[in-house]
Structure formats: structure tokens, C-alpha cells
Design an enzyme around this catalytic site. Structure first.
Site, mmCIF file in Angstrom:
data_model
loop_
_atom_site.group_PDB
_atom_site.id
_atom_site.type_symbol
_atom_site.label_atom_id
_atom_site.label_comp_id
_atom_site.label_asym_id
_atom_site.label_seq_id
_atom_site.Cartn_x
_atom_site.Cartn_y
_atom_site.Cartn_z
ATOM 1 N N HIS A 105 -3.910 -5.055 -0.053
ATOM 2 C CA HIS A 105 -3.545 -5.666 1.232
ATOM 3 C C HIS A 105 -3.651 -7.188 1.185
ATOM 4 C CE1 HIS A 105 -3.072 -2.310 4.189
ATOM 5 N NE2 HIS A 105 -3.580 -1.653 3.146
ATOM 6 N N CYS A 111 0.821 -1.210 0.000
ATOM 7 C CA CYS A 111 0.000 0.000 0.000
ATOM 8 C C CYS A 111 0.863 1.272 0.000
ATOM 9 C CB CYS A 111 -0.991 -0.036 1.152
ATOM 10 S SG CYS A 111 -2.416 1.045 0.897
ATOM 11 N N GLU A 163 -2.762 -9.345 3.364
ATOM 12 C CA GLU A 163 -3.161 -9.968 4.645
ATOM 13 C C GLU A 163 -4.672 -10.079 4.745
ATOM 14 O OE1 GLU A 163 -3.903 -5.771 5.554
ATOM 15 O OE2 GLU A 163 -2.375 -6.826 4.415
#
Length: 366
Positions: free
Chosen positions: A343, A257, A345
Site C-alpha cells: 500500500h 494489493c 498510500e
């Protein structure tokens, strides 16, 4: 359960648009850049994501607060958003794992919000008019006075915010005897990123945003991770310089990001404020290298400029957004460095992209 009475509240946008609703959270006034997230779940992760620091968040899901607050769902130590706008604000919750109601959570952390407004109409307005500042108040309903207060709020464009949310002291995450050591530059990191490293037997040392490469190198890291975070990346010369030094030393590096934007800036690629940004958990991204699509979790208001990347001989585009063709991933052809705008995750969100953590570990060990 916290007692709660729905008092009137008002939302005023920078362009003069006014919405009337009911107070949510603490009675007071708050300002920030208004944006929206299209995710259908994960409101607590949104509230506590440091990338949203300084922003008033509009949640497009109809019900907020219905499954309460669980400390394990927090992405940082506190609420990071500047304010909340929602349709249905639910004090009562049904999840047995929850620790408290959303109202008691907001009151404890001084979060001001507004509910009972037409969020569909609001999102359409922001979508068409673009990012802008806004003010919420449940203590002052004078529109002209709120407009005057809002006029003094700075634009997100040009703001350096990472140093406001980063850790002030280095700390460790994971098992000390883990076989891989990664230095993490904390520009506003989410806890689930660190959990993904821990799950891959990584011992991480997390450093404050303004830490130099020399300080991190002294610890003996095998690789470097540049985190997500808030604000305008072009205002972060300190992080850009650090990444330049990591690249010059030919160290393995991975950015997510804001970290993606910093890697681009360190290689002469400019960034720009997006008209609306990407915020949600269902953004389609094509992995050009693997020729497959991933459904991704995203939350950013700045992006890298495609034309600059296409002119850069040492940069290869690895991922593109299938909605607007924006650049979602790059890697350096001559160094061990890569990054993605989204992202991997994905908390909340699908786990299509978690292979990127494995790719990074393989690069470090290679």
C-alpha cells in the site's frame, strides 16, 4: 465516557485452541478468519480498512484505544473487521482531537472483541499453524457449542467479498476542473488512496466492483485504477474480465494489493492463499528497477505465484519482498499497466512508496 465493565469472554480457534479473556466492545459472538497486524499505530485505519472484511484482527501493539477514535482517521464509512483481539483495551484516551472512546465506537457499530489475553502467545501460534477461522464470544462461554458454531464458518479460500464492501453507486472524488481523470474500480478502496490522487490534481470517478469496462470508458477516463479489497482474487471473474478489457484497449492502469492480484490473474498468473499473509507497516521491499529499498505498509492474505510470473514473457517483476522473496510488484512489458502488492498510500506507515502515484500520473499523461 461510556461505562464499561470487563465481563468474561472466550476465543476459540479452528484447531481447538482456547484463550480466555475479557469482553471488549459489544457483548455478543462473532466469527471470521483470524490474522494479526504488527503495526505499532493506526488501529482505527485497520478497523475500517475494507480489505479486512470478514477477518478477526489480532493487534500486536500492547495498547489499543489509548488515543481514542477520530472520524478523520477512518478508511471507510464503518468498521470492516469481524472482531478484535488485543492485550490492553483502553477506554480512557488522551488525544484532544478524538471524538469518542473505542468502547462507544464499538458499541455503536456492533463490534465484538476480546482483551486481556496473551497476544504474543496467540500470534506465535497463528504464525506456526497458519491462517484459520476463529470465534469470539462474550455471551456464550460453552467451548463445545462455540466449536460447533465455528465449524460452519466457510474458509476465506474461494470467497468473493469485494462486492460486499464496494460502493453501490458511482461517486466522484476531487476537483472537477482537475487536469487528470481517473476511473477507479472500487473493490474495497481506502480513503487515503483517493486522497493521494486528489493531492495530485486528479478527478476520480469511483465505480462499483462489478462495473464493466464499457461503463467506465463512457465517462471518458484517461487512466484506470484497480483498488485493494478483501477475499480471494481467483473468485472474482468479473474484475478479471474488466482488467483484461482495459489491457486490450491499451489504457494506462495501476493496481494496488487486490488490484495487483487481479492484474496478474488477467495475464494468466495464478494466485494462492498465503500461510499467514503480510499485515503491518514495516515490510522491507526492494525496488529492482531503482535498486533501492522501501519500508512498506501491507495487508494481504493472498499472493501471486512466482513460478507463473517467471514463465510469462510479457511480465516484468519490479518489486520483491526482502523477508520472503514474494513478488511485490509487476509491470507489463507490452502495455501501460503496473501494480504493487503493498500500500503506497501508507496510512499508517512510512511514505517511501508514494512515488508510485506520481509514476502512474506520468504514465497517463505520457
Amino acid at each position: 465516557m461510556t461505562s464499561y465493565s470487563k465481563l468474561p469472554a472466550i476465543l476459540v480457534l479452528q484447531d481447538g485452541t482456547v484463550f480466555h479473556g475479557k469482553a471488549a466492545g459489544k457483548i455478543g459472538t462473532t466469527t471470521g478468519e483470524i490474522c494479526y497486524n504488527t503495526g505499532t499505530t493506526g488501529y482505527q485505519e485497520i478497523f475500517t480498512d475494507p480489505s479486512y472484511y470478514g477477518q478477526i484482527m489480532v493487534t500486536t501493539n500492547a495498547h489499543i484505544g489509548n488515543y481514542g477514535i477520530d472520524e478523520d482517521d477512518a478508511e471507510s464509512d464503518k468498521i470492516q473487521i469481524a472482531g478484535l483481539v488485543c492485550k490492553n483495551y483502553n477506554i480512557n484516551y488522551s488525544r484532544k482531537m478524538a471524538d469518542e472512546s473505542i468502547q462507544s465506537y464499538f458499541e455503536a457499530q456492533n463490534l465484538v472483541g476480546i482483551s486481556d489475553i496473551d497476544t504474543r502467545s496467540l500470534v506465535r501460534h497463528i504464525r506456526d499453524k497458519g491462517a484459520m477461522n476463529a470465534i469470539i464470544s462474550s455471551e456464550n462461554l460453552d467451548v463445545e457449542a462455540l466449536k460447533a458454531q465455528l465449524a460452519a464458518v466457510p474458509s476465506m479460500d474461494g470467497l468473493e467479498l469485494s462486492s460486499k464492501v464496494s460502493t453501490t453507486e458511482p461517486y466522484f472524488y476531487g476537483e472537477e476542473e482537475a487536469p487528470t481523470r481517473i476511473a477507479v474500480l472500487d473493490l474495497g478502496i481506502k480513503r487515503n488512496i483517493l486522497r493521494n490522487f486528489d493531492a495530485r490534481q486528479v478527478y476520480a470517478k469511483v465505480f462499483p466492483a462489478r462495473t464493466t469496462f464499457a461503463e467506465m470508458e463512457a465517462w471518458g477516463a484517461e487512466g484506470y485504477f484497480i483498488s485493494n479489497g478483501p477475499g480471494d482474487p481467483s473468485a472474482m471473474d468479473y474484475a478479471i474480465d474488466t482488467v483484461k478489457e482495459i489491457i486490450a484497449a491499451d489504457k494506462p492502469m495501476f493496481g494496488i494489493c487486490l488490484g495487483h492480484q487481479i492484474l496478474a490473474l488477467a495475464n494468466g498468473v495464478r494466485t494462492q492463499k498465503m500461510f499467514n499473509g503480510h499485515r503491518g507497516i514495516n515490510h522491507p521491499v526492494k525496488n529492482i528497477i531503482a535498486n533501492r529499498c522501501e519500508i512498506t505498509s501491507q495487508n494481504h492474505g493472498f499472493g501471486v505465484i512466482r513460478e507463473d510470473i517467471e514463465k510469462a514473457a510479457n511480465i516484468e517483476v519490479t518489486h520483491v519482498n526482502l523477508n520472503d522473496q514474494s513478488i511485490e510488484g509487476i509491470r507489463l512489458k507490452d502495455k501501460k499497466a503496473f501494480s504493487v502488492q503493498y500500500h503506497p498510500e501508507s496510512s499508517p506507515g512510512p511514505h517511501d512508496s508514494r512515488y508510485l502515484f506520481d509514476d502512474f500520473i506520468s504514465m497517463v499523461k505520457g
